[in-house]
Motif scaffolding. Structure first.
Motif, PDB file in Angstrom:
ATOM      1  N   UNK A   1       0.830  -1.206   0.000  1.00  0.00           N
ATOM      2  CA  UNK A   1       0.000   0.000   0.000  1.00  0.00           C
ATOM      3  C   UNK A   1       0.867   1.260   0.000  1.00  0.00           C
ATOM      4  N   UNK A   2       0.665   2.099  -0.996  1.00  0.00           N
ATOM      5  CA  UNK A   2       1.329   3.398  -1.071  1.00  0.00           C
ATOM      6  C   UNK A   2       0.472   4.409  -0.313  1.00  0.00           C
ATOM      7  N   UNK A   3       1.006   5.066   0.724  1.00  0.00           N
ATOM      8  CA  UNK A   3       0.219   6.047   1.473  1.00  0.00           C
ATOM      9  C   UNK A   3      -0.433   7.110   0.593  1.00  0.00           C
ATOM     10  N   UNK A   4       0.176   7.417  -0.546  1.00  0.00           N
ATOM     11  CA  UNK A   4      -0.340   8.460  -1.424  1.00  0.00           C
ATOM     12  C   UNK A   4      -1.583   8.021  -2.195  1.00  0.00           C
ATOM     13  N   UNK A   5      -1.885   6.698  -2.193  1.00  0.00           N
ATOM     14  CA  UNK A   5      -3.067   6.199  -2.894  1.00  0.00           C
ATOM     15  C   UNK A   5      -3.912   5.297  -2.007  1.00  0.00           C
ATOM     16  N   UNK A   6      -3.768   5.450  -0.697  1.00  0.00           N
ATOM     17  CA  UNK A   6      -4.489   4.610   0.263  1.00  0.00           C
ATOM     18  C   UNK A   6      -5.636   5.391   0.885  1.00  0.00           C
ATOM     19  N   UNK A   7      -6.823   4.802   0.876  1.00  0.00           N
ATOM     20  CA  UNK A   7      -8.015   5.427   1.450  1.00  0.00           C
ATOM     21  C   UNK A   7      -8.318   4.778   2.801  1.00  0.00           C
ATOM     22  N   UNK A   8      -8.226   5.564   3.859  1.00  0.00           N
ATOM     23  CA  UNK A   8      -8.403   5.049   5.221  1.00  0.00           C
ATOM     24  C   UNK A   8      -9.888   4.851   5.527  1.00  0.00           C
ATOM     25  N   UNK A   9     -10.204   3.688   6.105  1.00  0.00           N
ATOM     26  CA  UNK A   9     -11.563   3.378   6.549  1.00  0.00           C
ATOM     27  C   UNK A   9     -11.705   3.662   8.040  1.00  0.00           C
ATOM     28  N   UNK A  10     -10.829   3.076   8.844  1.00  0.00           N
ATOM     29  CA  UNK A  10     -10.909   3.259  10.289  1.00  0.00           C
ATOM     30  C   UNK A  10      -9.595   2.920  10.963  1.00  0.00           C
ATOM     31  N   UNK A  11      -9.512   3.202  12.250  1.00  0.00           N
ATOM     32  CA  UNK A  11      -8.298   2.953  13.024  1.00  0.00           C
ATOM     33  C   UNK A  11      -8.673   2.298  14.354  1.00  0.00           C
ATOM     34  N   UNK A  12      -7.668   1.731  15.028  1.00  0.00           N
ATOM     35  CA  UNK A  12      -7.912   1.145  16.337  1.00  0.00           C
ATOM     36  C   UNK A  12      -6.645   0.595  16.937  1.00  0.00           C
ATOM     37  N   UNK A  13      -6.792  -0.007  18.100  1.00  0.00           N
ATOM     38  CA  UNK A  13      -5.631  -0.563  18.804  1.00  0.00           C
ATOM     39  C   UNK A  13      -5.046  -1.749  18.058  1.00  0.00           C
ATOM     40  N   UNK A  14      -5.907  -2.568  17.468  1.00  0.00           N
ATOM     41  CA  UNK A  14      -5.485  -3.720  16.678  1.00  0.00           C
ATOM     42  C   UNK A  14      -6.679  -4.183  15.859  1.00  0.00           C
ATOM     43  N   UNK A  15      -6.615  -5.407  15.321  1.00  0.00           N
ATOM     44  CA  UNK A  15      -7.659  -5.875  14.415  1.00  0.00           C
ATOM     45  C   UNK A  15      -9.041  -5.921  15.049  1.00  0.00           C
ATOM     46  N   UNK A  16      -9.112  -6.067  16.360  1.00  0.00           N
ATOM     47  CA  UNK A  16     -10.417  -6.133  17.023  1.00  0.00           C
ATOM     48  C   UNK A  16     -11.208  -4.849  16.855  1.00  0.00           C
ATOM     49  N   UNK A  17     -10.517  -3.734  16.637  1.00  0.00           N
ATOM     50  CA  UNK A  17     -11.187  -2.432  16.525  1.00  0.00           C
ATOM     51  C   UNK A  17     -11.513  -2.035  15.089  1.00  0.00           C
ATOM     52  N   UNK A  18     -10.984  -2.756  14.103  1.00  0.00           N
ATOM     53  CA  UNK A  18     -11.147  -2.302  12.721  1.00  0.00           C
ATOM     54  C   UNK A  18     -11.831  -3.330  11.828  1.00  0.00           C
ATOM     55  N   UNK A  19     -12.445  -4.347  12.414  1.00  0.00           N
ATOM     56  CA  UNK A  19     -13.098  -5.384  11.608  1.00  0.00           C
ATOM     57  C   UNK A  19     -14.168  -4.763  10.710  1.00  0.00           C
TER      58      UNK A  19
END
Length: 246
Positions: free
Chosen positions: A207-225
């Motif tokens: 993933x290139x940060x310049x072409x990456x679209x963020x959906x969500x964030x969290x502490x780990x995978x449990x927060x971003x499912x």
């Protein structure tokens, strides 16, 4: 689904700095019950209450205006100066056992600081792990991946996050869409807190940060499912397609 099972869904691109939503369409059957904020207030989650089955079709056009900075040039912030909302990303979480990985992280990367340390962790993971679909499962932690030396994007991200947190640098997990991910899917990568801001880092190198679209964030995978199902369900089909537009 054989019985009612509430579903918490997070698949929409977040309206945050660096990315602008030009067109969005989300059709769900049954309809969305209500919407709540994502972790850290970034993005949105939708509650659905299907009785037997549900279908979702999501389409979005996003304009990315993000200029990644060279990590090596970025200094780590003093721990005592970190904003309160950033502090949780220093601590152990379900899939990132910082306490048990601290000694290894310091032994391997403790001679480096700031962005240089993050780059070294990223490069070590990229050269020591093999990307193997099916090599991990829902309970695989960063420590498991450290020993197994294989995994998929979530495992790469968990390992980077755990090692970077062990060095005193806040790090969090990110779910995103990226056109260069193979195979196409909801992609997991990391953000690290350096020089007073969050910066995307992908240990898989896809993933290139310049072409990456963020959906969500969290502490780990449990927060971003992308789906959290409170009950029993079977995934019949899933298709993710991301492409660059002229």
């Amino acid at each position: 689904m054989s019985a009612a099972a509430p579903v918490l869904m997070q698949i929409g691109v977040a309206a945050v700095a660096g990315q602008r939503l030009l067109e969005t369409s989300c059709i769900t059957t049954p309809g969305i019950a209500h919407t709540v904020a994502g972790h850290d207030g970034l993005g949105e989650r939708q509650w659905l209450e299907p009785r037997t089955r549900f279908e979702v079709s999501y389409n979005v056009i996003v304009e990315i205006d993000r200029q990644p900075l060279p990590l090596a040039n970025l200094a780590a912030d003093s721990l005592t100066a970190l904003p309160g909302e950033v502090l949780e990303y220093l601590f152990p979480s379900r899939y990132c056992p910082v306490d048990t990985m601290h000694a290894a992280a310091v032994d391997m990367f403790g001679h480096l600081t700031g962005g240089a340390a993050v780059e070294a962790v990223r490069d070590w993971i990229a050269t020591h792990l093999a990307y193997v679909p099916g090599a991990s499962h829902g309970g695989t932690t960063a420590l498991d991946t450290f020993h197994a030396r294989e995994g998929v994007c979530r495992d790469y991200a968990h390992l980077l996050i755990a090692l970077v947190r062990s060095l005193g640098i806040p790090a969090r997990m990110v779910s995103a869409y990226s056109p260069d991910v193979t195979p196409q899917d909801f992609h997991a990568l990391a953000q690290v807190w350096l020089a007073g801001d969050w910066h995307l880092v992908d240990a898989t190198g896809m993933a290139d940060p310049a072409t990456t679209a963020i959906i969500g964030v969290g502490r780990d995978a449990a927060d971003i499912a992308f789906l959290t199902i409170f009950g029993a369900a079977t995934l019949n089909a899933q298709v993710v397609e991301v492409r660059l537009m002229d």
